[in-house]
Design a protein around this motif. Sequence first.
Motif, PDB file in Angstrom:
ATOM      1  N   GLY A 203      22.199  43.951 -24.811  1.00  0.00           N
ATOM      2  CA  GLY A 203      23.194  43.931 -25.864  1.00  0.00           C
ATOM      3  C   GLY A 203      24.132  42.754 -25.786  1.00  0.00           C
ATOM      4  N   LEU A 204      24.089  41.983 -24.681  1.00  0.00           N
ATOM      5  CA  LEU A 204      25.018  40.869 -24.504  1.00  0.00           C
ATOM      6  C   LEU A 204      24.350  39.511 -24.642  1.00  0.00           C
ATOM      7  N   TYR A 205      23.057  39.431 -24.402  1.00  0.00           N
ATOM      8  CA  TYR A 205      22.381  38.148 -24.484  1.00  0.00           C
ATOM      9  C   TYR A 205      20.914  38.377 -24.820  1.00  0.00           C
ATOM     10  N   ALA A 206      20.305  37.346 -25.429  1.00  0.00           N
ATOM     11  CA  ALA A 206      18.897  37.454 -25.794  1.00  0.00           C
ATOM     12  C   ALA A 206      18.030  37.385 -24.546  1.00  0.00           C
ATOM     13  N   ASP A 207      16.999  38.243 -24.505  1.00  0.00           N
ATOM     14  CA  ASP A 207      16.059  38.204 -23.384  1.00  0.00           C
ATOM     15  C   ASP A 207      15.310  36.874 -23.385  1.00  0.00           C
ATOM     16  N   GLU A 208      15.103  36.341 -22.198  1.00  0.00           N
ATOM     17  CA  GLU A 208      14.438  35.055 -22.068  1.00  0.00           C
ATOM     18  C   GLU A 208      13.181  35.185 -21.212  1.00  0.00           C
ATOM     19  N   LYS A 209      12.173  34.393 -21.568  1.00  0.00           N
ATOM     20  CA  LYS A 209      10.966  34.299 -20.750  1.00  0.00           C
ATOM     21  C   LYS A 209      11.108  33.039 -19.910  1.00  0.00           C
ATOM     22  N   VAL A 210      11.312  33.236 -18.608  1.00  0.00           N
ATOM     23  CA  VAL A 210      11.661  32.133 -17.718  1.00  0.00           C
ATOM     24  C   VAL A 210      10.687  32.094 -16.549  1.00  0.00           C
ATOM     25  N   MET A 211      10.305  30.888 -16.161  1.00  0.00           N
ATOM     26  CA  MET A 211       9.454  30.716 -14.987  1.00  0.00           C
ATOM     27  C   MET A 211       9.888  29.461 -14.254  1.00  0.00           C
ATOM     28  N   GLY A 212       9.551  29.385 -12.977  1.00  0.00           N
ATOM     29  CA  GLY A 212       9.847  28.188 -12.215  1.00  0.00           C
ATOM     30  C   GLY A 212       9.026  27.015 -12.700  1.00  0.00           C
ATOM     31  N   THR A 213       9.552  25.817 -12.518  1.00  0.00           N
ATOM     32  CA  THR A 213       8.843  24.621 -12.960  1.00  0.00           C
ATOM     33  C   THR A 213       9.268  23.435 -12.115  1.00  0.00           C
ATOM     34  N   GLU A 214       8.549  22.350 -12.246  1.00  0.00           N
ATOM     35  CA  GLU A 214       8.945  21.081 -11.641  1.00  0.00           C
ATOM     36  C   GLU A 214       9.530  20.209 -12.748  1.00  0.00           C
ATOM     37  N   ALA A 215      10.749  19.797 -12.579  1.00  0.00           N
ATOM     38  CA  ALA A 215      11.345  18.906 -13.568  1.00  0.00           C
ATOM     39  C   ALA A 215      10.621  17.563 -13.550  1.00  0.00           C
ATOM     40  N   THR A 216      10.467  16.968 -14.709  1.00  0.00           N
ATOM     41  CA  THR A 216       9.850  15.648 -14.777  1.00  0.00           C
ATOM     42  C   THR A 216      10.838  14.600 -14.262  1.00  0.00           C
ATOM     43  N   PRO A 217      10.348  13.433 -13.877  1.00  0.00           N
ATOM     44  CA  PRO A 217      11.272  12.374 -13.443  1.00  0.00           C
ATOM     45  C   PRO A 217      12.327  12.052 -14.495  1.00  0.00           C
ATOM     46  N   ALA A 218      11.945  12.059 -15.771  1.00  0.00           N
ATOM     47  CA  ALA A 218      12.914  11.759 -16.824  1.00  0.00           C
ATOM     48  C   ALA A 218      13.972  12.856 -16.925  1.00  0.00           C
ATOM     49  N   GLU A 219      13.560  14.113 -16.745  1.00  0.00           N
ATOM     50  CA  GLU A 219      14.514  15.210 -16.775  1.00  0.00           C
ATOM     51  C   GLU A 219      15.481  15.132 -15.600  1.00  0.00           C
ATOM     52  N   ARG A 220      14.962  14.843 -14.407  1.00  0.00           N
ATOM     53  CA  ARG A 220      15.824  14.700 -13.241  1.00  0.00           C
ATOM     54  C   ARG A 220      16.796  13.537 -13.426  1.00  0.00           C
ATOM     55  N   GLU A 221      16.310  12.442 -13.961  1.00  0.00           N
ATOM     56  CA  GLU A 221      17.177  11.276 -14.142  1.00  0.00           C
ATOM     57  C   GLU A 221      18.344  11.610 -15.060  1.00  0.00           C
ATOM     58  N   LEU A 222      18.061  12.281 -16.179  1.00  0.00           N
ATOM     59  CA  LEU A 222      19.126  12.618 -17.109  1.00  0.00           C
ATOM     60  C   LEU A 222      20.080  13.642 -16.502  1.00  0.00           C
ATOM     61  N   ALA A 223      19.518  14.703 -15.886  1.00  0.00           N
ATOM     62  CA  ALA A 223      20.372  15.735 -15.303  1.00  0.00           C
ATOM     63  C   ALA A 223      21.232  15.160 -14.183  1.00  0.00           C
ATOM     64  N   ASP A 224      20.649  14.307 -13.334  1.00  0.00           N
ATOM     65  CA  ASP A 224      21.421  13.684 -12.259  1.00  0.00           C
ATOM     66  C   ASP A 224      22.551  12.832 -12.829  1.00  0.00           C
ATOM     67  N   PHE A 225      22.295  12.156 -13.933  1.00  0.00           N
ATOM     68  CA  PHE A 225      23.319  11.333 -14.574  1.00  0.00           C
ATOM     69  C   PHE A 225      24.479  12.205 -15.057  1.00  0.00           C
ATOM     70  N   VAL A 226      24.141  13.345 -15.654  1.00  0.00           N
ATOM     71  CA  VAL A 226      25.185  14.256 -16.132  1.00  0.00           C
ATOM     72  C   VAL A 226      26.002  14.793 -14.955  1.00  0.00           C
ATOM     73  N   VAL A 227      25.309  15.235 -13.920  1.00  0.00           N
ATOM     74  CA  VAL A 227      25.986  15.850 -12.771  1.00  0.00           C
ATOM     75  C   VAL A 227      26.843  14.833 -12.024  1.00  0.00           C
ATOM     76  N   ALA A 228      26.440  13.571 -12.030  1.00  0.00           N
ATOM     77  CA  ALA A 228      27.214  12.542 -11.334  1.00  0.00           C
ATOM     78  C   ALA A 228      28.608  12.390 -11.919  1.00  0.00           C
ATOM     79  N   GLY A 229      28.792  12.800 -13.169  1.00  0.00           N
ATOM     80  CA  GLY A 229      30.103  12.712 -13.796  1.00  0.00           C
ATOM     81  C   GLY A 229      30.966  13.940 -13.588  1.00  0.00           C
ATOM     82  N   LEU A 230      30.494  14.873 -12.766  1.00  0.00           N
ATOM     83  CA  LEU A 230      31.216  16.118 -12.521  1.00  0.00           C
ATOM     84  C   LEU A 230      31.525  16.232 -11.034  1.00  0.00           C
ATOM     85  N   GLU A 231      32.679  16.783 -10.706  1.00  0.00           N
ATOM     86  CA  GLU A 231      33.044  16.916  -9.301  1.00  0.00           C
ATOM     87  C   GLU A 231      33.634  18.294  -9.047  1.00  0.00           C
TER      88      GLU A 231
END
Length: 280
Positions: A203-231
């Motif tokens: 009743g609070l959130y939509a059910d999600e179908k989730v599984m583990g995965t390996e992030a692609t190099p491009a995904e890691r690069e972007l996510a790392d860039f975002v996280v680098a701006g957070l402390e």
Amino acid sequence: MTARIAIVTTVEMPVPDADEELLLPHLPEAELVSWDDPAVEWSAYEVVILRSTWNYTEHLADFLAWAERVSAVTRLVNPLETVRWNTDKRYLLDLAGRGVPTVPTTFVAPGETAPPESLEGHIVVKPSVGAGSWGAKMLKDDPAGASAHVAELHAGGRTAMIQPYLSAVDTAGETALIYLNGEFSHAARKAAILSQGMSWSTGLYADEKVMGTEATPAERELADFVVAGLEGLAYIRVDLLPSDDGPVLLELELTEPSLFLGVSDGAPERAAAAFRALLD
């Protein structure tokens, strides 16, 4: 052992969240408490960690006032200033201004009119304050329906956000990259929700179908860039969608994200260690 850490949920959760069931056995210093339980003495905890507070979208003013009170008597994680910024998705404008590739988004506040071109084609209309796909609607070549949904959100006092539907998500899914204390922990692949029909078992959130995965190099690069701006954040979830130009940021989850601890070996232990380190 007296609990030193509060893992925060809501009285509206019918059962503990899956993350919490996996986390708590590895974190005996913690106990599950509800942000909207007036009997809780928050100063009794050394650290208060937001987790499954998913009804806050319906009570945002009360939630932020609660977070301010808690911050005055103990340590709130993630911190108050982050929560204030992150609970309204207009933060995407800030990130885009910092050079983060994001899903193009038009924000339409109550009293404003959506640009006609933003209502055309295959789009998603949702509130800027929302969690678990609440209030999100996918529309295709239906400007009148899109306008009506914007009006419905405005009638509830909400700012609407309009985004193109990136159809590659139907086959590739959405990638969530989870960071604990600034370090990459694991990634999860989420199947498309809006195009497949949604169910709401809690009743609070939509059910999600989730599984583990390996992030692609491009995904890691972007996510790392975002996280680098957070402390100074105990947890970060970076949600990415595929586009013709590479991955783009859909959401940056810093307030109460599912961490998908069940999809990666050792993730509950890593989360427990990250949260325990907050006591030092």
